[in-house]
Design a protein around this motif. Structure first.
Motif, PDB file in Angstrom:
ATOM      1  N   VAL A  30     -36.443  58.807  55.164  1.00  0.00           N
ATOM      2  CA  VAL A  30     -35.186  59.229  54.516  1.00  0.00           C
ATOM      3  C   VAL A  30     -35.010  60.743  54.669  1.00  0.00           C
ATOM      4  O   VAL A  30     -33.900  61.225  54.902  1.00  0.00           O
ATOM      5  CB  VAL A  30     -35.185  58.823  53.031  1.00  0.00           C
ATOM      6  N   CYS A  31     -36.111  61.486  54.546  1.00  0.00           N
ATOM      7  CA  CYS A  31     -36.043  62.935  54.784  1.00  0.00           C
ATOM      8  C   CYS A  31     -35.546  63.230  56.186  1.00  0.00           C
ATOM      9  O   CYS A  31     -34.720  64.125  56.404  1.00  0.00           O
ATOM     10  CB  CYS A  31     -37.414  63.589  54.583  1.00  0.00           C
ATOM     11  N   LEU A  32     -36.046  62.468  57.146  1.00  0.00           N
ATOM     12  CA  LEU A  32     -35.705  62.726  58.547  1.00  0.00           C
ATOM     13  C   LEU A  32     -34.248  62.435  58.870  1.00  0.00           C
ATOM     14  O   LEU A  32     -33.744  62.876  59.901  1.00  0.00           O
ATOM     15  CB  LEU A  32     -36.616  61.892  59.456  1.00  0.00           C
ATOM     16  N   THR A  33     -33.560  61.686  57.998  1.00  0.00           N
ATOM     17  CA  THR A  33     -32.132  61.442  58.239  1.00  0.00           C
ATOM     18  C   THR A  33     -31.328  62.731  58.149  1.00  0.00           C
ATOM     19  O   THR A  33     -30.185  62.790  58.613  1.00  0.00           O
ATOM     20  CB  THR A  33     -31.569  60.426  57.233  1.00  0.00           C
ATOM     21  N   ALA A  34     -31.926  63.784  57.538  1.00  0.00           N
ATOM     22  CA  ALA A  34     -31.241  65.072  57.442  1.00  0.00           C
ATOM     23  C   ALA A  34     -31.306  65.849  58.753  1.00  0.00           C
ATOM     24  O   ALA A  34     -30.734  66.940  58.855  1.00  0.00           O
ATOM     25  CB  ALA A  34     -31.850  65.919  56.316  1.00  0.00           C
ATOM     26  N   SER A  35     -31.996  65.304  59.758  1.00  0.00           N
ATOM     27  CA  SER A  35     -32.164  66.025  61.022  1.00  0.00           C
ATOM     28  C   SER A  35     -30.840  66.238  61.754  1.00  0.00           C
ATOM     29  O   SER A  35     -30.729  67.130  62.598  1.00  0.00           O
ATOM     30  CB  SER A  35     -33.142  65.278  61.931  1.00  0.00           C
ATOM     31  N   ASP A  36     -29.831  65.412  61.432  1.00  0.00           N
ATOM     32  CA  ASP A  36     -28.522  65.584  62.068  1.00  0.00           C
ATOM     33  C   ASP A  36     -27.888  66.930  61.706  1.00  0.00           C
ATOM     34  O   ASP A  36     -27.042  67.437  62.454  1.00  0.00           O
ATOM     35  CB  ASP A  36     -27.568  64.450  61.667  1.00  0.00           C
ATOM     36  N   GLY A  37     -28.280  67.478  60.554  1.00  0.00           N
ATOM     37  CA  GLY A  37     -27.698  68.750  60.124  1.00  0.00           C
ATOM     38  C   GLY A  37     -28.555  69.956  60.451  1.00  0.00           C
ATOM     39  O   GLY A  37     -28.274  71.060  59.978  1.00  0.00           O
ATOM     40  N   SER A 132     -32.683  75.410  57.908  1.00  0.00           N
ATOM     41  CA  SER A 132     -32.604  73.952  57.721  1.00  0.00           C
ATOM     42  C   SER A 132     -33.786  73.249  58.372  1.00  0.00           C
ATOM     43  O   SER A 132     -34.317  72.271  57.830  1.00  0.00           O
ATOM     44  CB  SER A 132     -31.286  73.416  58.276  1.00  0.00           C
ATOM     45  N   ALA A 133     -34.222  73.744  59.537  1.00  0.00           N
ATOM     46  CA  ALA A 133     -35.383  73.146  60.198  1.00  0.00           C
ATOM     47  C   ALA A 133     -36.651  73.392  59.386  1.00  0.00           C
ATOM     48  O   ALA A 133     -37.481  72.489  59.217  1.00  0.00           O
ATOM     49  CB  ALA A 133     -35.535  73.712  61.608  1.00  0.00           C
ATOM     50  N   ALA A 134     -36.810  74.604  58.875  1.00  0.00           N
ATOM     51  CA  ALA A 134     -37.985  74.935  58.069  1.00  0.00           C
ATOM     52  C   ALA A 134     -38.051  74.040  56.830  1.00  0.00           C
ATOM     53  O   ALA A 134     -39.126  73.538  56.469  1.00  0.00           O
ATOM     54  CB  ALA A 134     -37.952  76.407  57.665  1.00  0.00           C
ATOM     55  N   TRP A 185     -29.744  71.161  50.217  1.00  0.00           N
ATOM     56  CA  TRP A 185     -29.210  72.523  50.308  1.00  0.00           C
ATOM     57  C   TRP A 185     -29.723  73.217  51.547  1.00  0.00           C
ATOM     58  O   TRP A 185     -28.951  73.774  52.326  1.00  0.00           O
ATOM     59  CB  TRP A 185     -29.567  73.313  49.051  1.00  0.00           C
ATOM     60  N   SER A 186     -31.036  73.256  51.712  1.00  0.00           N
ATOM     61  CA  SER A 186     -31.640  73.882  52.894  1.00  0.00           C
ATOM     62  C   SER A 186     -31.063  75.270  53.180  1.00  0.00           C
ATOM     63  O   SER A 186     -30.773  75.604  54.322  1.00  0.00           O
ATOM     64  CB  SER A 186     -31.452  72.980  54.133  1.00  0.00           C
ATOM     65  N   ASP A 187     -30.877  76.060  52.117  1.00  0.00           N
ATOM     66  CA  ASP A 187     -30.457  77.442  52.325  1.00  0.00           C
ATOM     67  C   ASP A 187     -31.676  78.340  52.139  1.00  0.00           C
ATOM     68  O   ASP A 187     -32.756  77.873  51.778  1.00  0.00           O
ATOM     69  CB  ASP A 187     -29.297  77.819  51.401  1.00  0.00           C
ATOM     70  N   PRO A 188     -31.570  79.645  52.412  1.00  0.00           N
ATOM     71  CA  PRO A 188     -32.755  80.519  52.329  1.00  0.00           C
ATOM     72  C   PRO A 188     -33.485  80.456  50.996  1.00  0.00           C
ATOM     73  O   PRO A 188     -34.717  80.555  50.964  1.00  0.00           O
ATOM     74  CB  PRO A 188     -32.163  81.907  52.588  1.00  0.00           C
ATOM     75  N   TYR A 189     -32.747  80.286  49.897  1.00  0.00           N
ATOM     76  CA  TYR A 189     -33.400  80.244  48.592  1.00  0.00           C
ATOM     77  C   TYR A 189     -34.254  78.986  48.421  1.00  0.00           C
ATOM     78  O   TYR A 189     -35.294  79.010  47.763  1.00  0.00           O
ATOM     79  CB  TYR A 189     -32.358  80.317  47.468  1.00  0.00           C
ATOM     80  N   TYR A 190     -33.803  77.891  49.005  1.00  0.00           N
ATOM     81  CA  TYR A 190     -34.537  76.634  48.849  1.00  0.00           C
ATOM     82  C   TYR A 190     -35.748  76.543  49.769  1.00  0.00           C
ATOM     83  O   TYR A 190     -36.555  75.627  49.628  1.00  0.00           O
ATOM     84  CB  TYR A 190     -33.604  75.449  49.067  1.00  0.00           C
ATOM     85  N   VAL A 191     -35.877  77.471  50.706  1.00  0.00           N
ATOM     86  CA  VAL A 191     -37.089  77.516  51.521  1.00  0.00           C
ATOM     87  C   VAL A 191     -38.305  77.756  50.628  1.00  0.00           C
ATOM     88  O   VAL A 191     -39.337  77.093  50.748  1.00  0.00           O
ATOM     89  CB  VAL A 191     -36.985  78.602  52.604  1.00  0.00           C
ATOM     90  N   ALA A 192     -38.180  78.712  49.699  1.00  0.00           N
ATOM     91  CA  ALA A 192     -39.274  79.007  48.769  1.00  0.00           C
ATOM     92  C   ALA A 192     -39.540  77.827  47.848  1.00  0.00           C
ATOM     93  O   ALA A 192     -40.701  77.505  47.543  1.00  0.00           O
ATOM     94  CB  ALA A 192     -38.943  80.257  47.954  1.00  0.00           C
ATOM     95  N   VAL A 193     -38.478  77.169  47.395  1.00  0.00           N
ATOM     96  CA  VAL A 193     -38.621  76.013  46.504  1.00  0.00           C
ATOM     97  C   VAL A 193     -39.357  74.881  47.211  1.00  0.00           C
ATOM     98  O   VAL A 193     -40.304  74.287  46.667  1.00  0.00           O
ATOM     99  CB  VAL A 193     -37.235  75.534  46.025  1.00  0.00           C
ATOM    100  N   ILE A 473     -28.162  65.256  54.138  1.00  0.00           N
ATOM    101  CA  ILE A 473     -28.812  64.071  53.597  1.00  0.00           C
ATOM    102  C   ILE A 473     -27.893  63.485  52.517  1.00  0.00           C
ATOM    103  O   ILE A 473     -27.374  64.213  51.675  1.00  0.00           O
ATOM    104  CB  ILE A 473     -30.203  64.404  53.019  1.00  0.00           C
ATOM    105  N   PHE A 474     -27.640  62.201  52.599  1.00  0.00           N
ATOM    106  CA  PHE A 474     -26.634  61.540  51.752  1.00  0.00           C
ATOM    107  C   PHE A 474     -25.289  62.267  51.847  1.00  0.00           C
ATOM    108  O   PHE A 474     -24.716  62.668  50.850  1.00  0.00           O
ATOM    109  CB  PHE A 474     -27.080  61.494  50.289  1.00  0.00           C
ATOM    110  N   PRO A 475     -24.784  62.470  53.077  1.00  0.00           N
ATOM    111  CA  PRO A 475     -23.535  63.228  53.229  1.00  0.00           C
ATOM    112  C   PRO A 475     -22.329  62.510  52.665  1.00  0.00           C
ATOM    113  O   PRO A 475     -22.320  61.286  52.540  1.00  0.00           O
ATOM    114  CB  PRO A 475     -23.409  63.377  54.752  1.00  0.00           C
ATOM    115  N   ILE A 476     -21.335  63.300  52.303  1.00  0.00           N
ATOM    116  CA  ILE A 476     -20.081  62.729  51.786  1.00  0.00           C
ATOM    117  C   ILE A 476     -19.259  62.235  52.962  1.00  0.00           C
ATOM    118  O   ILE A 476     -18.962  62.975  53.900  1.00  0.00           O
ATOM    119  CB  ILE A 476     -19.294  63.785  50.995  1.00  0.00           C
TER     120      ILE A 476
END
Length: 478
Positions: A30-37, A132-134, A185-193, A473-476
């Motif tokens: 399920v995580c890997l489904t986000a690879s499209d983005g 996003s890749a990280a 989210w996969s933005d710079p702030y969520y890298v640390a999270v 992931i779970f896109p609208i």
């Protein structure tokens, strides 16, 4: 068939482990489904450092043999009496949300992602991974070790739990853990999270696994690796490292259970020697940048206010508990019928307030509140101590984050994974006790509760991830 459904989980049976890890792998997929983005990698030689995010800027600083970001602050900023006051910085150009200290810019975020993701990617491909890749790389590892640690918790505290219920419940745990939320989210702030979730799960798995290792060599290796994982957790988000204290009762149990002094000394050395080396590295890095081994630089942020004015305030304790634990999601007419709440509390002082929901809204963490009733001291004092330690740490982290930062979904993720795991173990223990008492009615009720909580975990997670319209992931779907 009826007897097959009642089989207790036995970690020594290969097919039991296969079934459980099939669910873990499914959640990883399920995580890997986000690879499209996933955005393409960054060509470091062509990167515009000044306009890059703080991860690229810190990577660039290391490549140039320095600790500060290679962007010179303006003379106007250097001349301010208090550059951390946003009113004084009005109309002055500066790097947003960087640490500013003695004429240099720094990234106040820990360097674990750079050491464990950015540099390996750079050595292998010659390019820097996109944010996003990280996040995706770390999400996959975090999910796997969430499953490994979940299995260790079941072995230690829910022995004899129903096999199929254990597997079904992990599906809910995966959704409730916050990994999908961070990945959305996969933005710079969520890298640390994401890095903090990943390394805290690695530490807890290694620590729990070490305590049931039969050979001294295996135990020593696992403890040494766990110390490295703890260092990386600190270098991701220091507050999340507090979650690792839930392993303390287990370590104490091991030391008291073994009478062999040599065994105790070897185990303690295997853990504390590499941990001491890691602590020295962290403190050296802090002192080299900010002059103090205990200063991570967060108080020097150039953001919407002077962060140095924030402090622990007991009067905000109940507000922190409400927002981090009990803040309910908003309802919507469209699937999945849940959305995040926009929080704007009116308080004196600085609070960063954004969209988010409390940890208990994800369903499974709600069961963690039953720990004082299900875990009885006389029955298993170490299990009781572990659960109570976990709850106490989560309460403190919520209070600390609220006072020094505010309320945001990514702050809730500091406590969501461990609360989810504690809740899951309480559910399995409750079901096992009901089954042991031959109470068909109570056993059926607890099964129904587990299924309902898993459904809630899925619905709330999908709703929260969709607070980001660009989520891969779970896109609208339009």
């Amino acid at each position: 068939m009826k007897e097959l459904l009642k089989i207790p989980f036995d970690h020594k049976k290969l097919w039991h482990n296969f079934v459980l890890f099939a669910v873990v792998i499914l959640c990883t997929v399920v995580c890997l489904t986000a690879s499209d983005g996933i955005e393409p990698p960054i060509n470091y030689s062509e990167a515009d450092i000044e306009s890059s995010d703080f991860w690229v800027q810190q990577f660039d600083a290391f490549e140039k043999g320095q600790l500060h970001i290679d962007v010179e602050p303006s003379d106007e900023l250097n001349e301010l009496l208090n550059p951390y006051d946003p009113e004084e910085r009005d109309d002055i150009e500066f790097l947003w949300d960087r640490a500013y200290f003695e004429g240099h810019y720094y990234s106040y975020f820990g360097i674990a992602p750079i050491l464990t993701v950015f540099y390996p990617h750079y050595f292998l491909t010659g390019s820097i991974p996109s944010v996003s890749a990280a996040c995706l790389y770390m999400a996959v590892i975090a999910m796997l070790f969430l499953g490994f640690f979940y299995r260790e918790l079941v072995i230690k505290f829910a022995k004899g739990a129903n096999l199929w219920l254990t597997c079904v419940l992990f599906f809910g745990v995966a959704f409730s853990s916050g990994i999908f939320v961070a990945l959305s989210w996969s933005d710079p702030y969520y890298v640390a999270v994401m890095s903090a979730i990943e390394w805290s799960m690695i530490f807890l798995f290694l620590g729990f696994r070490a305590m049931r290792a039969e050979s001294m060599l295996a135990r020593s290796i696992l403890l040494a690796l766990s110390a490295i994982a703890l260092t990386m957790t600190i270098w991701s988000r220091p507050t999340v490292a507090l979650v690792c204290l839930v392993a303390v009762p287990l370590f104490i149990e091991y030391l008291l259970r073994h009478e062999n002094l040599k065994s105790k000394l070897i185990s303690a050395s295997a853990f504390f020697v590499p941990l001491a080396c890691g602590a020295v590295a962290v403190m050296w890095y802090n002192a080299a940048r900010f002059g103090s081994p205990f200063d991570f630089g967060s108080s020097y942020q150039l953001t919407v206010c002077d962060i140095r004015e924030n402090q622990l305030d007991v009067s905000k304790f109940f507000d922190s508990i409400y927002h981090f634990f009990f803040k309910a999601p908003s309802s919507t007419r469209n699937f999945p019928f849940f959305a995040v709440s926009n929080v704007k509390p009116e308080y004196e002082g600085y609070f960063y307030c954004a969209k988010g929901v409390g940890a208990l809204a994800f369903g499974i963490p709600l069961a963690s509140l039953s720990a004082p009733f299900i875990c009885r001291v006389k029955k298993d004092k170490y299990k009781f101590a572990t659960m109570m330690t976990g709850l106490a740490i989560c309460i403190f982290i919520a209070f600390f984050d609220y006072c020094y930062a505010g309320f945001d979904m990514r702050y809730v993720l500091d406590i969501l994974p461990i609360l989810t795991l504690l809740g899951a173990i309480m559910l399995l223990c409750a079901h096992k006790e009901a089954h042991g008492a031959s109470s068909v009615r109570w056993e059926g009720l607890i099964k129904a509760i587990i299924i309902v909580l898993c459904v809630i975990a899925v619905l709330v997670t999908v709703g929260v991830t969709r607070m980001n319209p660009a989520s891969a992931i779970f896109p609208i779907k339009e």
